[in-house]
Design a protein around this motif. Structure first.
Motif, PDB file in Angstrom:
ATOM      1  N   CYS A   1     -85.391 -27.873  -2.831  1.00 49.03           N
ATOM      2  CA  CYS A   1     -86.625 -28.226  -3.543  1.00 49.03           C
ATOM      3  C   CYS A   1     -87.480 -29.205  -2.755  1.00 49.03           C
ATOM      4  O   CYS A   1     -88.695 -29.021  -2.650  1.00 49.03           O
ATOM      5  CB  CYS A   1     -86.293 -28.796  -4.926  1.00 49.03           C
TER       6      CYS A   1
ATOM      7  N   TRP B   1     -84.364 -21.943  -9.833  1.00 43.99           N
ATOM      8  CA  TRP B   1     -85.526 -21.055  -9.767  1.00 43.99           C
ATOM      9  C   TRP B   1     -86.677 -21.603 -10.600  1.00 43.99           C
ATOM     10  O   TRP B   1     -87.849 -21.475 -10.218  1.00 43.99           O
ATOM     11  CB  TRP B   1     -85.164 -19.648 -10.213  1.00 43.99           C
ATOM     12  N   ASP B   2     -86.382 -22.234 -11.737  1.00 42.19           N
ATOM     13  CA  ASP B   2     -87.429 -22.854 -12.555  1.00 42.19           C
ATOM     14  C   ASP B   2     -88.096 -23.995 -11.791  1.00 42.19           C
ATOM     15  O   ASP B   2     -89.306 -24.198 -11.893  1.00 42.19           O
ATOM     16  CB  ASP B   2     -86.849 -23.373 -13.870  1.00 42.19           C
ATOM     17  N   GLU B   3     -87.299 -24.732 -11.029  1.00 44.00           N
ATOM     18  CA  GLU B   3     -87.856 -25.804 -10.202  1.00 44.00           C
ATOM     19  C   GLU B   3     -88.773 -25.233  -9.127  1.00 44.00           C
ATOM     20  O   GLU B   3     -89.832 -25.799  -8.837  1.00 44.00           O
ATOM     21  CB  GLU B   3     -86.738 -26.644  -9.573  1.00 44.00           C
ATOM     22  N   TYR B   4     -88.376 -24.111  -8.538  1.00 42.65           N
ATOM     23  CA  TYR B   4     -89.217 -23.468  -7.531  1.00 42.65           C
ATOM     24  C   TYR B   4     -90.569 -23.075  -8.116  1.00 42.65           C
ATOM     25  O   TYR B   4     -91.606 -23.269  -7.485  1.00 42.65           O
ATOM     26  CB  TYR B   4     -88.535 -22.228  -6.950  1.00 42.65           C
ATOM     27  N   ILE B   5     -90.552 -22.518  -9.315  1.00 50.08           N
ATOM     28  CA  ILE B   5     -91.812 -22.105  -9.954  1.00 50.08           C
ATOM     29  C   ILE B   5     -92.727 -23.309 -10.132  1.00 50.08           C
ATOM     30  O   ILE B   5     -93.929 -23.246  -9.825  1.00 50.08           O
ATOM     31  CB  ILE B   5     -91.545 -21.391 -11.289  1.00 50.08           C
ATOM     32  N   LYS B   6     -92.182 -24.422 -10.603  1.00 47.68           N
ATOM     33  CA  LYS B   6     -92.987 -25.642 -10.787  1.00 47.68           C
ATOM     34  C   LYS B   6     -93.595 -26.105  -9.468  1.00 47.68           C
ATOM     35  O   LYS B   6     -94.762 -26.512  -9.419  1.00 47.68           O
ATOM     36  CB  LYS B   6     -92.130 -26.762 -11.383  1.00 47.68           C
TER      37      LYS B   6
ATOM     38  N   GLY C   1     -95.210 -18.482 -10.655  1.00 47.72           N
ATOM     39  CA  GLY C   1     -94.056 -17.589 -10.675  1.00 47.72           C
ATOM     40  C   GLY C   1     -94.385 -16.148 -10.363  1.00 47.72           C
ATOM     41  O   GLY C   1     -93.500 -15.382  -9.966  1.00 47.72           O
TER      42      GLY C   1
ATOM     43  N   PRO D   1     -80.919 -22.375 -12.576  1.00 48.90           N
ATOM     44  CA  PRO D   1     -81.990 -23.287 -13.013  1.00 48.90           C
ATOM     45  C   PRO D   1     -82.885 -23.750 -11.871  1.00 48.90           C
ATOM     46  O   PRO D   1     -84.026 -24.147 -12.106  1.00 48.90           O
ATOM     47  CB  PRO D   1     -81.227 -24.467 -13.643  1.00 48.90           C
TER      48      PRO D   1
ATOM     49  N   GLU E   1     -75.782 -19.231 -13.411  1.00 44.78           N
ATOM     50  CA  GLU E   1     -77.103 -19.619 -13.883  1.00 44.78           C
ATOM     51  C   GLU E   1     -77.925 -20.072 -12.671  1.00 44.78           C
ATOM     52  O   GLU E   1     -77.362 -20.560 -11.686  1.00 44.78           O
ATOM     53  CB  GLU E   1     -76.995 -20.767 -14.886  1.00 44.78           C
TER      54      GLU E   1
ATOM     55  N   GLU F   1     -96.353 -23.612  -8.295  1.00 42.64           N
ATOM     56  CA  GLU F   1     -97.561 -23.752  -9.117  1.00 42.64           C
ATOM     57  C   GLU F   1     -98.470 -24.871  -8.627  1.00 42.64           C
ATOM     58  O   GLU F   1     -99.681 -24.809  -8.802  1.00 42.64           O
ATOM     59  CB  GLU F   1     -97.185 -24.009 -10.585  1.00 42.64           C
TER      60      GLU F   1
END
Length: 145
Positions: free
Chosen positions: A53, A89-94, A104, A87, A85, A97
């Motif tokens: 990240c 990937w959610d950090e990557y999207i943030k 995403g 999670p 899981e 963005e």
């Protein structure tokens, strides 16, 4: 020292980012990724003390994502049957963005061996010490305007 350059970016990585042209790809690899064998034809940059990240965020401050393709970011798909899981990937999207309006929507997923195949054609691989599973991310460079 330079002003405005994230301190995590080493001179070696800055040089590689500068050398890359439109359409070239770079992989930010987790600690389990076979960076040296997959990257035998790429420039492999060791950043073992860092996570994906922080490296992704620093790179995207200087590196435009390709706007001529729908998905300039690729992640390695979870292998069917792996009870994992993702999670991170959610950090990557943030993070994405912050630098690219597609967020995403800029991301696609590649089957594990297809990801390895595409990664073997990358210009560079950044080998991190990331411990999250399926944390490999490949970026395709866009045009600096």
């Amino acid at each position: 020292m330079l002003k405005g350059i994230p301190k995590i970016l080493s001179p070696e990585l800055l040089k590689v980012l500068c050398e890359m042209g439109h359409g070239d790809r770079i992989v930010i690899a987790d600690g389990n990724f076979p960076s040296e064998s997959v990257g035998k034809n790429a420039k492999v940059i060791r950043m073992d003390g860092h996570g994906t990240c922080e490296v992704l965020e620093a790179i995207l401050q200087l590196f435009p994502l390709d706007t001529y393709v729908d998905h300039p970011v690729q992640l390695m798909q979870v292998v069917p049957g792996d009870n994992v899981e993702t999670p991170i990937w959610d950090e990557y999207i943030k993070i994405i963005e912050k630098f690219d309006g597609r967020g995403g929507n800029a991301i696609s997923h590649l089957e594990r061996f297809k990801f390895y195949g595409e990664a073997s054609k990358a210009y560079a691989i950044v080998a991190t010490g990331e411990s999250a599973l399926y944390a490999n991310i490949m970026l395709q460079k866009g045009v600096v305007v």
